[in-house]
Design a protein around this motif. Structure first.
Motif, PDB file in Angstrom:
ATOM      1  N   THR A 458       0.733  -1.470   0.106  1.00  0.00           N
ATOM      2  CA  THR A 458      -0.016  -0.007  -0.049  1.00  0.00           C
ATOM      3  C   THR A 458       0.986   1.253   0.025  1.00  0.00           C
ATOM      4  N   PRO A 459       1.540   1.510  -1.212  1.00  0.00           N
ATOM      5  CA  PRO A 459       2.401   2.789  -1.125  1.00  0.00           C
ATOM      6  C   PRO A 459       1.786   4.114  -1.107  1.00  0.00           C
ATOM      7  N   TRP A 460       0.478   4.176  -0.872  1.00  0.00           N
ATOM      8  CA  TRP A 460      -0.228   5.303  -0.798  1.00  0.00           C
ATOM      9  C   TRP A 460      -0.547   5.588   0.636  1.00  0.00           C
ATOM     10  N   ILE A 461       0.057   4.938   1.543  1.00  0.00           N
ATOM     11  CA  ILE A 461       0.032   5.259   3.018  1.00  0.00           C
ATOM     12  C   ILE A 461       1.395   5.486   3.460  1.00  0.00           C
ATOM     13  N   ALA A 462       1.606   6.667   3.640  1.00  0.00           N
ATOM     14  CA  ALA A 462       3.000   7.354   3.958  1.00  0.00           C
ATOM     15  C   ALA A 462       3.154   6.713   5.604  1.00  0.00           C
ATOM     16  N   PRO A 463       4.364   6.361   6.045  1.00  0.00           N
ATOM     17  CA  PRO A 463       4.713   5.973   7.517  1.00  0.00           C
ATOM     18  C   PRO A 463       4.376   7.006   8.481  1.00  0.00           C
ATOM     19  N   ASP A 464       4.544   8.198   8.231  1.00  0.00           N
ATOM     20  CA  ASP A 464       4.322   9.181   9.246  1.00  0.00           C
ATOM     21  C   ASP A 464       2.705   9.467   9.194  1.00  0.00           C
ATOM     22  N   ARG A 465       1.962   8.807   8.212  1.00  0.00           N
ATOM     23  CA  ARG A 465       0.421   8.867   8.413  1.00  0.00           C
ATOM     24  C   ARG A 465       0.046   8.036   9.569  1.00  0.00           C
ATOM     25  N   LEU A 466       0.642   6.814   9.750  1.00  0.00           N
ATOM     26  CA  LEU A 466       0.203   5.989  10.781  1.00  0.00           C
ATOM     27  C   LEU A 466       0.271   6.851  12.201  1.00  0.00           C
ATOM     28  N   LEU A 467       1.433   7.661  12.278  1.00  0.00           N
ATOM     29  CA  LEU A 467       1.781   8.247  13.431  1.00  0.00           C
ATOM     30  C   LEU A 467       0.733   9.489  13.651  1.00  0.00           C
ATOM     31  N   ARG A 468       0.491  10.136  12.711  1.00  0.00           N
ATOM     32  CA  ARG A 468      -0.259  11.378  12.765  1.00  0.00           C
ATOM     33  C   ARG A 468      -1.768  10.992  13.132  1.00  0.00           C
ATOM     34  N   ASP A 469      -2.305   9.741  12.334  1.00  0.00           N
ATOM     35  CA  ASP A 469      -3.637   9.615  12.181  1.00  0.00           C
ATOM     36  C   ASP A 469      -3.989   8.079  13.210  1.00  0.00           C
ATOM     37  N   GLY A 470      -3.052   7.618  13.723  1.00  0.00           N
ATOM     38  CA  GLY A 470      -3.275   6.174  14.325  1.00  0.00           C
ATOM     39  C   GLY A 470      -3.927   5.105  13.407  1.00  0.00           C
ATOM     40  N   TYR A 471      -4.028   3.959  13.996  1.00  0.00           N
ATOM     41  CA  TYR A 471      -4.688   2.864  13.266  1.00  0.00           C
ATOM     42  C   TYR A 471      -5.333   1.970  14.071  1.00  0.00           C
ATOM     43  N   VAL A 472      -6.012   0.969  13.463  1.00  0.00           N
ATOM     44  CA  VAL A 472      -6.471  -0.333  14.095  1.00  0.00           C
ATOM     45  C   VAL A 472      -5.863  -1.515  13.542  1.00  0.00           C
ATOM     46  N   VAL A 473      -5.595  -2.472  14.445  1.00  0.00           N
ATOM     47  CA  VAL A 473      -5.124  -3.884  14.166  1.00  0.00           C
ATOM     48  C   VAL A 473      -6.407  -4.835  14.229  1.00  0.00           C
ATOM     49  N   VAL A 474      -6.885  -5.607  13.301  1.00  0.00           N
ATOM     50  CA  VAL A 474      -8.078  -6.359  13.585  1.00  0.00           C
ATOM     51  C   VAL A 474      -7.673  -7.809  13.041  1.00  0.00           C
ATOM     52  N   CYS A 475      -7.737  -8.680  14.039  1.00  0.00           N
ATOM     53  CA  CYS A 475      -7.431 -10.153  13.822  1.00  0.00           C
ATOM     54  C   CYS A 475      -8.713 -11.070  14.120  1.00  0.00           C
ATOM     55  N   ARG A 476      -8.553 -11.973  13.546  1.00  0.00           N
ATOM     56  CA  ARG A 476      -9.801 -13.157  14.160  1.00  0.00           C
ATOM     57  C   ARG A 476      -9.102 -13.791  15.232  1.00  0.00           C
ATOM     58  N   ALA A 477     -10.004 -14.199  16.108  1.00  0.00           N
ATOM     59  CA  ALA A 477      -9.611 -14.622  17.646  1.00  0.00           C
ATOM     60  C   ALA A 477      -8.564 -16.040  17.213  1.00  0.00           C
ATOM     61  N   ASP A 478      -8.782 -16.740  16.211  1.00  0.00           N
ATOM     62  CA  ASP A 478      -8.097 -18.141  16.108  1.00  0.00           C
ATOM     63  C   ASP A 478      -6.682 -17.814  15.010  1.00  0.00           C
ATOM     64  N   ASP A 479      -6.630 -16.778  14.506  1.00  0.00           N
ATOM     65  CA  ASP A 479      -5.658 -16.407  13.744  1.00  0.00           C
ATOM     66  C   ASP A 479      -4.389 -16.117  14.489  1.00  0.00           C
ATOM     67  N   ARG A 480      -3.534 -17.119  14.683  1.00  0.00           N
ATOM     68  CA  ARG A 480      -2.227 -17.069  15.348  1.00  0.00           C
ATOM     69  C   ARG A 480      -1.370 -16.050  14.873  1.00  0.00           C
ATOM     70  N   PHE A 481      -0.966 -16.245  13.540  1.00  0.00           N
ATOM     71  CA  PHE A 481      -0.130 -15.378  12.797  1.00  0.00           C
ATOM     72  C   PHE A 481      -0.341 -14.029  12.896  1.00  0.00           C
ATOM     73  N   CYS A 482      -1.704 -13.451  12.727  1.00  0.00           N
ATOM     74  CA  CYS A 482      -2.124 -12.109  13.182  1.00  0.00           C
ATOM     75  C   CYS A 482      -2.329 -11.705  14.386  1.00  0.00           C
ATOM     76  N   LEU A 483      -2.528 -12.748  15.312  1.00  0.00           N
ATOM     77  CA  LEU A 483      -2.426 -12.245  16.668  1.00  0.00           C
ATOM     78  C   LEU A 483      -0.839 -11.819  17.199  1.00  0.00           C
ATOM     79  N   GLU A 484      -0.001 -12.604  16.735  1.00  0.00           N
ATOM     80  CA  GLU A 484       1.275 -12.519  16.998  1.00  0.00           C
ATOM     81  C   GLU A 484       1.660 -11.046  16.424  1.00  0.00           C
ATOM     82  N   GLY A 485       1.527 -10.614  15.316  1.00  0.00           N
ATOM     83  CA  GLY A 485       1.642  -9.364  14.769  1.00  0.00           C
ATOM     84  C   GLY A 485       1.144  -8.207  15.743  1.00  0.00           C
ATOM     85  N   LEU A 486      -0.150  -8.446  16.172  1.00  0.00           N
ATOM     86  CA  LEU A 486      -0.711  -7.537  17.006  1.00  0.00           C
ATOM     87  C   LEU A 486      -0.037  -7.311  18.445  1.00  0.00           C
TER      88      LEU A 486
END
Length: 593
Positions: A458-486
Motif C-alpha cells: 500500500t504505497p499510498w499510505i506514508a509511514p508518518d500517516r500512521l503516527l499522525r492518524d493512528g490505526y486499528v489492528v484487526v484479527c480473528r481470535a483463532d488467527d495465530r499469525f495475525c495475533l502475533e503481529g498484533l
C-alpha cells in the motif's frame, strides 16, 4: 475475411403457422416475436436487459444474509487509490471499480450490479462477433448457449481480476478479427489496446495474446496481414497502453509475480501434470450442457461435425484456432511455467464455442427448437430467482468459510470502539487482509486497509500517516499469525489498547452464533512515541519461527527500522509481499482462483 451477415440455408427463419396447425401458446408466440427481432439487435438488447435485472436481483436476494466476498471488498480497497498496479494483480479491476463507484453508491447491490453489467457487456461483444457469422435465431442462440454455462451468472457475480477477462477477451478477439480483415489503422490500434486491456485484467491473458499471432500465421492470408502496417500498429498501441504498468512492475520488483508463484507455484512436476489433466477435463465439463443442447437441436451428421470442428473455410477455421489455442496452450506450457492450473480459469475462453458450433451453413436449427432453448433458459432463471430467499436463509444458518456474515457488524463494532477511544474518524485498518478490506467497504468512514503488517502493498499510505492518524489492528481470535503481529505492535505502542469483540448478525429475526475478534487501537500520536521502535531482535525471531531458519542479513538490517518504515527494494519486494500475504491472509486465500 468476408463472413456472411445475411440469412443462409443454415439459419432458422420465422414463418407463418401452417394451415390446420394448432395456434401456438402465448409464451411461444411471445418468444417467437422476440426471436423475429434478432437481426435488428433488439432481441439481444432485451435479453441483456432482462439478464442484468434478473441476475442482479438474484445476487442481492440470495446474499442478503452475507456480506460481499473478500475478492470484491479487496477490489474496492484498491479502487480508492487508482494505481498502475497492485501487489496481487494488474490494475484493471480496481480501475473499473473506481470509475463505477464514482457514480454509484458504496453498497452491496451496486457491486452486484457492476458484476452483471460487466457480464452483459461481455455478451454484447460476443453478439457483435456472432453477427458476422450467423443471423436469425442462431444469433440469439449464441448467447443462450453461453447462458447455459455458469460463467456469466454465477462465477461472473464475484467481480475481481478473473471476471474482468469475461469482457476483455471477447473485446480483444473482436478487434483482432476486424484488424485482420480490414488492416485499417483504427482497428489495428484498437486490437493492440484491447490486448493490453486484457493483460491489465490478469496476466493469464498472455495465453490469448500469444494465440492471436499464431491464429494469424495459420491463416492463408497471413502474409497479406504481416506485410501490412496492421500488426506493428497493434504492437505499438498495446505497449503504449501497458507502459505505465510495465514501469510500475520494474519499480516495485514485480510484486504480483511473487504473489502468483507463492499461491500457485512450487508444486512437483507430477502434481502440475495431474492438475493440467484435471484442468482439461474440468474445462470440458463446464461447457458440456451447451454442447449437448446444440447436438439435440441441430442433430448434426458426422460430416457436419467434421466441418464444424475443422472448417474448409479459412476464416471459420481461424475461429476454431482462436477458441482452441487459449485453452490448450496453458496445459502444454504448465510444466515449463511451473504453475498449477485450475479449470475455472477457462471461463473467459469459451465465448467462441457457440459461434463455432452454429456458424456452418449445414447446421439448421428450427424455430421450435430455438423457442425451446429460450424457454429453458427463462425457466432456469425464474426457478433460481424463486429459490433465492431460501438460499439466503440457508446461508445465514450455515455461514461460510470466510465469515462474511460478520463483516458489516464487525465494521460497526470496530468503528464504535475507535470513536470511543479517540473521537476521530477511523483512518487505517491493518492486520487480517480480508477483514481490513471489508471494514474499508462497510464502515462509513471507508478507512484505508493494509493487508498484513507491512506497507509494501500500500504505497499510498506514508509511514508518518500512521503516527499522525493512528490505526486499528484487526484479527480473528483463532488467527495465530495475525495475533502475533498484533502483540508485536502492542509492545511498541505504549498508548495502544487491546479489545476483544464478539460479533453477531441478525437476519429475519434470527441471530447467529457470535464470532470472536481481537483489535488493537493505536490512537493518533500526541507526543514523542519512544517505544514505537521494536527491539532489534524482535522481527528476526518472528521470521525464524515462521521459516525455521536463522535470520538473514536483510532481516537483521530491517529489524533495526520501525516496522512501518520498512520499504522493500525491487530485488526483494516480491518475496516480502509473498511472505506478508501468507502470514496475514486466511487459509482460503491459497486456494482462491
Amino acid at each position: 475475411m468476408t463472413p456472411s451477415t445475411h440469412p443462409t440455408t443454415g439459419d432458422s427463419i420465422a414463418g407463418a403457422t401452417p394451415p390446420g396447425a394448432a395456434r401456438p401458446s402465448l409464451p411461444r408466440r411471445a418468444i417467437g416475436a422476440w426471436l423475429d427481432t434478432a437481426d435488428s439487435g433488439v432481441a439481444t438488447a432485451v435479453l441483456l436487459a432482462v439478464f442484468v435485472a434478473a441476475w442482479t436481483s438474484f445476487q442481492v436476494i440470495s446474499y442478503a444474509s452475507l456480506d460481499l466476498h473478500p475478492d470484491l471488498v479487496e477490489v474496492y480497497a484498491w479502487s480508492r487509490h487508482p494505481s498502475p498496479g497492485y501487489y496481487k494483480h494488474p490494475p484493471l479491476g480496481g480501475l473499473m471499480a473506481a470509475a463505477w463507484f464514482a457514480v454509484f453508491p458504496i453498497a452491496d447491490w451496486a457491486f452486484h450490479l457492476l458484476a452483471m453489467v460487466n457480464a452483459a457487456l461481455a455478451l454484447l461483444v460476443v453478439d457483435r462477433i456472432a453477427a458476422r457469422w450467423v443471423s436469425g435465431d442462431k444469433r440469439v442462440l449464441v448467447l443462450l448457449l453461453l447462458l447455459l454455462t455458469p460463467f456469466y451468472q454465477f462465477h461472473g457475480q464475484r467481480f475481481a481480476s478473473n471476471q474482468t477477462l469475461l469482457l476483455a477477451w471477447p473485446l480483444a478477439v473482436w478487434c483482432f478479427l476486424r484488424a485482420f480483415e480490414t488492416r485499417t489503422l483504427l482497428w489495428s490500434a484498437a486490437a493492440g489496446a484491447a490486448c493490453a486491456f486484457a493483460m491489465l485484467g490478469k496476466y493469464y491473458s498472455i495465453y490469448l495474446v500469444a494465440s492471436l499471432p499464431l491464429a494469424a500465421l495459420l491463416h492463408p492470408a497471413r502474409w497479406t496481414y504481416l506485410r501490412s502496417p496492421s500488426p506493428w500498429v497493434s504492437m505499438l498501441a498495446g505497449f503504449a497502453v501497458l507502459a505505465p504498468h510495465l514501469w510500475w512492475l520494474v519499480t516495485t520488483g514485480f510484486q504480483p509475480f511473487g504473489y502468483a508463484y507463492a499461491v500457485h507455484g512450487g508444486a512437483t512436476q507430477g502434481a502440475i501434470l495431474w492438475k493440467a489433466l484435471l484442468y482439461l477435463i474440468g474445462s470440458l465439463a463446464y461447457v458440456a450442457l451447451p454442447i449437448v443442447v446444440w447436438a439435440l437441436i441441430a442433430r448434426p451428421s458426422r460430416a457436419v461435425v467434421a466441418e464444424t470442428l475443422w472448417p474448409a473455410d479459412p476464416d471459420r477455421r481461424m475461429l476454431v484456432h482462436l477458441l482452441a489455442l487459449p485453452l490448450l496452450i496453458p496445459a502444454v506450457t504448465a510444466p515449463f511455467v511451473g504453475v498449477e492450473l485450475t479449470s475455472l480459469w477457462t471461463m473467459q475462453a469459451w465465448f467462441l464455442l457457440p459461434v463455432v458450433l452454429l456458424a456452418p451453413r449445414d447446421v439448421v436449427v428450427s424455430r421450435p427448437a430455438a423457442t425451446a432453448v429460450a424457454a429453458g433458459v427463462a425457466i432456469v432463471t425464474l426457478t433460481v430467482l424463486a429459490v433465492a430467499p431460501v438460499l439466503a436463509v440457508l446461508r445465514h444458518w450455515e455461514g461460510n468459510k470466510e465469515g462474511r456474515a460478520y463483516y458489516a457488524p464487525l465494521a460497526e463494532a470496530v468503528g464504535r470502539e475507535w470513536v470511543a477511544a479517540t473521537g476521530t474518524r477511523l483512518p487505517i485498518v491493518i492486520g487480517d487482509a480480508d477483514l481490513g478490506a471489508a471494514i474499508a467497504f462497510y464502515h462509513p468512514d471507508h478507512p484505508d486497509s493494509v493487508p498484513g503488517f507491512t506497507l509494501a502493498p500500500t504505497p499510498w499510505i506514508a509511514p508518518d500517516r500512521l503516527l499522525r492518524d493512528g490505526y486499528v489492528v484487526v484479527c480473528r481470535a483463532d488467527d495465530r499469525f495475525c495475533l502475533e503481529g498484533l502483540a508485536a505492535r502492542a509492545r511498541t505502542e505504549p498508548d495502544a489498547r487491546s479489545v476483544d469483540l464478539a460479533v453477531t448478525r441478525t437476519f429475519l429475526g434470527d441471530t447467529n452464533r457470535p464470532a470472536p475478534y481481537r483489535i488493537l487501537i493505536v490512537p493518533p500520536q500526541t507526543g514523542p512515541r519512544s517505544a514505537f521502535r521494536p527491539r532489534p531482535e524482535e522481527r528476526p525471531q518472528a521470521a525464524s519461527r515462521r521459516t525455521g531458519t536463522a535470520p538473514t542479513e536483510l532481516e537483521l538490517a530491517r529489524s533495526r527500522q520501525p516496522w512501518w518504515a520498512s520499504r522493500p527494494t525491487p530485488a526483494c519486494s516480491g518475496h516480502m509481499v509473498r511472505d506478508a500475504l501468507l502470514r496475514s491472509a486466511p487459509h482460503h486465500e491459497v486456494g482462491r482462483a
